[in-house]
Design an enzyme around this catalytic site. Sequence first.
Site, mmCIF file in Angstrom:
data_model
loop_
_atom_site.group_PDB
_atom_site.id
_atom_site.type_symbol
_atom_site.label_atom_id
_atom_site.label_comp_id
_atom_site.label_asym_id
_atom_site.label_seq_id
_atom_site.Cartn_x
_atom_site.Cartn_y
_atom_site.Cartn_z
ATOM 1 N N GLU A 190 95.771 80.235 109.587
ATOM 2 C CA GLU A 190 96.591 81.431 109.391
ATOM 3 C C GLU A 190 97.096 81.925 110.740
ATOM 4 O O GLU A 190 96.340 81.915 111.724
ATOM 5 C CB GLU A 190 95.759 82.516 108.706
ATOM 6 N N HIS B 250 97.374 86.735 103.401
ATOM 7 C CA HIS B 250 95.980 87.198 103.404
ATOM 8 C C HIS B 250 95.870 88.717 103.250
ATOM 9 O O HIS B 250 95.290 89.422 104.087
ATOM 10 C CB HIS B 250 95.271 86.754 104.689
HETATM 11 P P1 NAI Z 1 80.482 86.812 96.880
HETATM 12 O O1 NAI Z 1 79.678 86.219 97.940
HETATM 13 O O2 NAI Z 1 80.059 88.069 96.226
HETATM 14 O O3 NAI Z 1 80.704 85.732 95.742
HETATM 15 C C1 NAI Z 1 80.895 84.381 95.952
HETATM 16 C C2 NAI Z 1 80.262 83.645 94.800
HETATM 17 O O4 NAI Z 1 80.646 82.300 94.856
HETATM 18 C C3 NAI Z 1 78.745 83.667 94.843
HETATM 19 O O5 NAI Z 1 78.249 84.126 93.615
HETATM 20 C C4 NAI Z 1 78.375 82.211 95.121
HETATM 21 O O6 NAI Z 1 77.147 81.847 94.519
HETATM 22 C C5 NAI Z 1 79.526 81.505 94.500
HETATM 23 N N1 NAI Z 1 79.779 80.162 95.012
HETATM 24 C C6 NAI Z 1 79.754 79.716 96.286
HETATM 25 N N2 NAI Z 1 80.094 78.424 96.334
HETATM 26 C C7 NAI Z 1 80.347 78.041 95.077
HETATM 27 C C8 NAI Z 1 80.748 76.834 94.498
HETATM 28 N N3 NAI Z 1 80.966 75.762 95.233
HETATM 29 N N4 NAI Z 1 80.891 76.782 93.162
HETATM 30 C C9 NAI Z 1 80.653 77.876 92.397
HETATM 31 N N5 NAI Z 1 80.275 79.057 92.887
HETATM 32 C C10 NAI Z 1 80.125 79.135 94.220
HETATM 33 O O7 NAI Z 1 81.943 86.988 97.501
HETATM 34 P P2 NAI Z 1 83.107 87.950 97.011
HETATM 35 O O8 NAI Z 1 82.981 89.265 97.676
HETATM 36 O O9 NAI Z 1 83.213 87.914 95.556
HETATM 37 O O10 NAI Z 1 84.369 87.226 97.664
HETATM 38 C C11 NAI Z 1 84.834 85.998 97.154
HETATM 39 C C12 NAI Z 1 85.786 85.343 98.106
HETATM 40 O O11 NAI Z 1 86.934 86.162 98.299
HETATM 41 C C13 NAI Z 1 85.208 85.105 99.501
HETATM 42 O O12 NAI Z 1 85.590 83.835 99.944
HETATM 43 C C14 NAI Z 1 85.878 86.154 100.340
HETATM 44 O O13 NAI Z 1 85.965 85.737 101.672
HETATM 45 C C15 NAI Z 1 87.243 86.234 99.689
HETATM 46 N N6 NAI Z 1 87.982 87.486 99.926
HETATM 47 C C16 NAI Z 1 89.326 87.390 100.172
HETATM 48 C C17 NAI Z 1 90.068 88.525 100.388
HETATM 49 C C18 NAI Z 1 91.517 88.459 100.619
HETATM 50 O O14 NAI Z 1 92.073 89.324 101.270
HETATM 51 N N7 NAI Z 1 92.176 87.486 100.096
HETATM 52 C C19 NAI Z 1 89.449 89.848 100.408
HETATM 53 C C20 NAI Z 1 88.058 89.833 100.032
HETATM 54 C C21 NAI Z 1 87.383 88.672 99.827
#
Ligand code: NAI
Length: 630
Positions: free
Chosen positions: A490, A513
């Site tokens: 990015e 993003h």
């Molecule tokens: P979180 O940590 O609460 O949830 C992630 C989930 O994915 C966990 O339950 C984990 O067990 C599961 N997981 C990990 N690897 C996996 C796989 N290979 N297969 C299946 N499940 C798997 O994270 P949250 O807060 O829900 O955020 C999710 C994503 O969104 C993160 O990557 C975060 O960086 C991204 N994000 C992006 C934003 C944006 O501006 N686009 C803003 C906020 C978050």
Amino acid sequence: MKLNKYIVIDFDSTFTKVEAFDILAEITLKDHPEAEEVKHKIHEITNLAMSGSISFRESLERRVALLSPNKTQLLQLAEKLKSKVSESFKRNRDFFKKYADNIYVISNGFHIFIDPVVTEFGIKPENILANRFHFDEQGNVTGFDKDNPLSANNGKSEQLKRLNLPGDVYVIGDGYTDYEIKHAGLANKFYAFTENVERENIMDKADHITPSLDEFLYLNKLNTVVSYPKNRINVLLLENVHPVAIELLKAEGFTVEAHTAALTEDELCQKIKNVSVLGIRSKTQVTEKVLQHANRLMAIGAFCIGTNQIDLKTATKKGIAVFNAPFSNTRSVVELAIAEMIMLLRNIFDKSAKMHSGKWDKSASGSFEIRGKKLGIIGYGNIGTQLSVLAESIGMKVYYYDVEEKLSLGNATRCKSMKEVLEQADVVSLHVDGRKSNTNLIGHKEFNLMKPGVVFINLSRGHIVDIQALKENIQSGKVAGCAVDVFPYEPVSNQEEFVSELRGLSNTILTPHIGGSTVEAQENIGNYVPGKIMDYINTGSTSNSVNFPNLVLPTLENAHRLIHIHNNVPGILAQINQILADHNINIAGQYLKTTEAIGYVITDIDKEYNKEVIKALRSIEHTIKFRVLY
Ligand code: NAI
């Protein structure tokens, strides 16, 4: 207790947070039809006196005449002032009692409303220096004692001269009349008290600026309740964190420096030396080199979700707790995901682009409602679960897969594998975290499993999707629409061009993003992270820390809290307890949690302890950081 110095404290805006006359005006002018005008006149008179155009006595006479208070109102004022004592004075009640012989309160105000407030703190009545009103039989003010030097210009200095205190005199106050005492040679030091008001011209003249009484006590080794004054905790906030965070941290008494931009590694290496708390967003790189310079650093607040920009391993090794805001922008991401599903299933972006170039392409083919469609969520964490709830509420059927056992919310169906989700979903939305093993989680093989015409959304992390594979699947029509907010690379600034294989593809929404970037999310983050940091500093609580063992601690009463961070090797707890036992110290409570790297032990002990114990605890081998609270 004997002390070889005298501490002379101002009342208005120092002992109390307010100017007594302002509160008196609120009381006496409550039903006055021209209250605002009278208040304005009072301010004018005050200014005239300050500039020397009229004498202090004349200003006092004129202000009293305008307010014309009676005894009942003045006693009412005293009651109100009792609730407006400065916070750091309230905290340090014991100090006033302990050194009562050496503490004086001096004011150009009046005994009738000062005495009830300060005697509650143990100030001796004979040590209160103030003016006295004269009353008539009905209790109306008829004037004041004009022989009292405090009703005249230079009153405080004159009063101190008459007092002729036999020792060093330290004055604490916020105004010019307090500084005058030092100026007249009647005090050894003048401390500008800035907890309630900051007056530049006074601060310039002060020997020390004391943002709270804690600082004064710390400087003079008179501490009773606070182990370390909060104003000595320097907070550096970078990257334009929300103003609410600045306000919260300032209100806590920390010294806050805020910058709108990120700093380079070298700049940060310099700056970090004096910093106790660092607040960043996603740009600032907190590298090993930076952390090597961070010898005072206690905590890092990441005002975002991701913490990849911080060398967590080194931070942990140095006993620096890292906090982020894992939930604060969840809703924003979810709202965007829902909106994009609708837009993509209706092919709105291409249609809109055509309209802008003059093409009217009215047709229902290839346009669908999201109601009844199957949404496949990969990663059922903070965002995945909330998306599940919202998507169901607008009629989608939710299927999800998570590597961990997760509770299904609503009617969502848990799948045993990602394959099971991909094979049946009309819309696939990725919400996994950015762990390394998730690199290219979705590639050719996974796209092959998906239904033809699938809508694909990635608002999680860029490296999770094989971009070339996504491109080919869009071009082939297998993926009918896609929205991507995150990319393997990015641009680091708005000036840098965005280069991607995905540019120019049909029915493809690209966003920079911004999934979590809303005003509400920024404000939520600004509120959340300082709370975590303050909890950690004030109680040792590490709940939701990214790198520290998570301990939620009860608040402490009548005890000291010893916070010991050490490398996780066997036997440290035993050593701590042995040292305490050797010194006959009773443990009121103890909490231990470890991670692979570090151990975190909190020990609450009886109020009294001696310095030897602290020294011994500090010198236990493998100690990383040690501090005492209260
Ligand atoms: P979180 O940590 O609460 O949830 C992630 C989930 O994915 C966990 O339950 C984990 O067990 C599961 N997981 C990990 N690897 C996996 C796989 N290979 N297969 C299946 N499940 C798997 O994270 P949250 O807060 O829900 O955020 C999710 C994503 O969104 C993160 O990557 C975060 O960086 C991204 N994000 C992006 C934003 C944006 O501006 N686009 C803003 C906020 C978050």
